[in-house]
Design an enzyme around this catalytic site. Structure first.
Site, short mmCIF file in Angstrom:
data_model
loop_
_atom_site.label_atom_id
_atom_site.label_comp_id
_atom_site.label_asym_id
_atom_site.label_seq_id
_atom_site.Cartn_x
_atom_site.Cartn_y
_atom_site.Cartn_z
N MET A 120 0.84 -1.20 0.00
CA MET A 120 0.00 0.00 0.00
C MET A 120 0.88 1.25 0.00
O MET A 120 0.97 1.98 0.99
CB MET A 120 -0.92 -0.01 1.21
CG MET A 120 -2.01 -1.06 1.14
SD MET A 120 -3.27 -0.69 -0.12
CE MET A 120 -2.69 -1.72 -1.49
N HIS A 121 1.54 1.49 -1.14
CA HIS A 121 2.48 2.61 -1.23
C HIS A 121 1.81 3.94 -0.87
O HIS A 121 2.24 4.65 0.04
CB HIS A 121 3.07 2.68 -2.64
CG HIS A 121 3.86 1.49 -3.05
ND1 HIS A 121 5.12 1.23 -2.56
CD2 HIS A 121 3.58 0.47 -3.91
CE1 HIS A 121 5.59 0.11 -3.09
NE2 HIS A 121 4.67 -0.37 -3.91
N ASP A 122 0.76 4.28 -1.61
CA ASP A 122 0.16 5.61 -1.46
C ASP A 122 -0.54 5.79 -0.12
O ASP A 122 -0.62 6.91 0.41
CB ASP A 122 -0.83 5.87 -2.59
CG ASP A 122 -0.14 6.01 -3.93
OD1 ASP A 122 1.06 6.33 -3.95
OD2 ASP A 122 -0.79 5.79 -4.97
#
Length: 306
Positions: free
Chosen positions: A234-236
Site C-alpha cells: 500500500m504505497h500511497d
C-alpha cells in the site's frame, strides 16, 4: 471526532490510490477539500475518470480538478503494467455524469489555498507535476502550504529503474523543483512503503467489511505490486497514514536532491542520511514503519467507509 486537518490530495488513480482516497475521505481526523489528478499510473484522462468513479461510488461531493497530461519536460511513462490499462482493473463501476472542474489542477489548488483561513496540507501520491506548476506560476502560494506530504522517492533501490522510484522518475524535473522550493516536506518513499504490506489474511477479510471493502478486494485482485497470495503493498496509503498516525513512522531530517541528468540515474532521490554533502536538510524522510500498527489503522479507517 471533529476533523482537524484540512488537506488537498493530488493523485493518479491507480489501485493503491483508490485505497488512499478512501482513507482521505473517511478518516475522521481529515477534511478533504479538493482532489486533483495527474498523469502517472495511466493517462490523466484515465486517472480523472477513475477518481470521478470513486467519488460517485461513495456519493461524495468533493470537487475534482484535472491536472497535467505530461511531465514538465519528458514524455509520460506510465505504470499500466501494474494497475491495468484502465488504471483500476477489477471492478465494474456504474456509469455517471460527473465532470471535473473547468479549471486546471494547479489553479484549483491555488484557489483553495488562497481562500483558506489558515495554511493547508498538500498530499501528493503521484508524480509532482501539478505541485511544480503551482509553485512555478504562483510562488506566493507557498506561504499558504503548511507542509507537503508525498509518496515518492527512496533512500535505496528503486521500483521503476534500479535506483529511481516511479513517482519521482516520471517527472524528475518537477520533483527537483519541489525539493528545492523550501516547503516543509515529509517524504514517504519505498523505504517504508515496501514495508506497508497488507497480508493475505487481512485482504480476505475485506469483502465482509462493507461495500468499500468488497470494491477494494476486487481491485487488489488485479494489482501487481504483490499478490493476494503473498500480500499487496500500500504505497500511497502511507502518506495518508502519516497524517493521522505519524508515530507509526521513523523519520530523519535529510538533504534530498533529485537527479535529472544521469543516463541511468535520472529520477533518483539522493537522500543524504549521513550528511556527507554538507547541505541543510530539506525533508523529513520516513525510513521505518510499525507494520502491525499500520495494518490496525488501515482496518480502522476502512471500517469508517460505507
Amino acid at each position: 471526532m471533529t476533523a482537524s486537518l484540512h488537506i488537498i490530495l493530488d493523485t493518479d488513480p491507480g489501485i493503491d490510490d483508490a485505497a488512499a482516497i478512501a482513507a482521505a475521505l473517511f478518516a475522521p481526523q481529515l477534511d478533504l477539500q479538493l482532489i486533483t489528478t495527474v498523469a502517472g499510473n495511466v493517462s490523466v484522462e484515465k486517472t480523472t475518470r477513475n477518481a470521478l468513479q470513486l467519488l460517485h461510488f461513495w456519493n461524495s461531493d468533493i470537487p475534482l480538478a484535472q491536472g497535467a497530461a505530461t511531465p514538465l519536460l519528458r514524455p509520460l511513462r506510465d505504470a499500466a503494467y501494474v494497475h491495468g490499462e484502465s488504471g483500476m482493473e477489477g471492478y465494474d463501476f456504474v456509469d455517471h455524469q460527473r465532470q471535473p472542474l473547468a479549471k486546471p489542477a494547479f489553479i484549483a489548488i491555488r484557489d483553495v489555498l488562497m481562500n483558506a483561513p489558515e495554511p493547508m496540507t498538500l498530499v501528493a501520491i503521484g508524480p509532482l507535476t501539478n505541485i511544480a506548476l503551482l509553485l512555478m506560476h504562483y510562488p506566493e502560494c507557498a506561504c499558504n502550504i503548511r507542509r507537503l506530504v508525498l509518496m515518492g522517492g527512496s533512500a535505496g533501490r528503486g521500483n521503476f529503474t534500479p535506483n529511481a522510484e516511479f513517482n519521482i522518475a516520471v517527472d524528475p524535473e518537477a520533483a527537483a523543483l519541489v525539493f528545492r522550493s523550501g516547503l516543509e516536506i515529509v517524504m514517504c518513499g519505498l523505504d517504508v512503503t515496501n514495508q506497508a504490506m497488507l497480508s493475505p489474511d487481512f485482504l480476505n477479510k475485506l469483502p465482509a467489511l462493507n461495500r468499500t471493502g468488497k470494491m477494494l478486494h476486487s481491485l487488489f485482485n488485479h494489482y501487481r505490486s504483490g499478490s493476494m497470495r503473498t500480500g499487496v503493498r500500500m504505497h500511497d496509503l502511507c502518506a495518508i497514514a502519516w497524517l493521522v498516525r505519524p508515530e507509526l513512522f521513523t523519520l530523519q531530517s535529510c538533504f534530498v536532491a533529485v537527479e535529472t541528468q544521469g543516463q541511468y540515474t535520472a529520477g533518483t532521490t539522493v537522500v543524504d542520511i549521513e550528511g556527507r554533502l554538507g547541505q541543510p536538510a530539506n525533508a523529513q524522510v520516513a525510513l521505518a514503519l510499525d507494520v502491525d500498527g499500520f495494518r490496525q489503522w488501515v482496518a480502522e479507517v476502512f471500517a469508517y467507509a460505507p
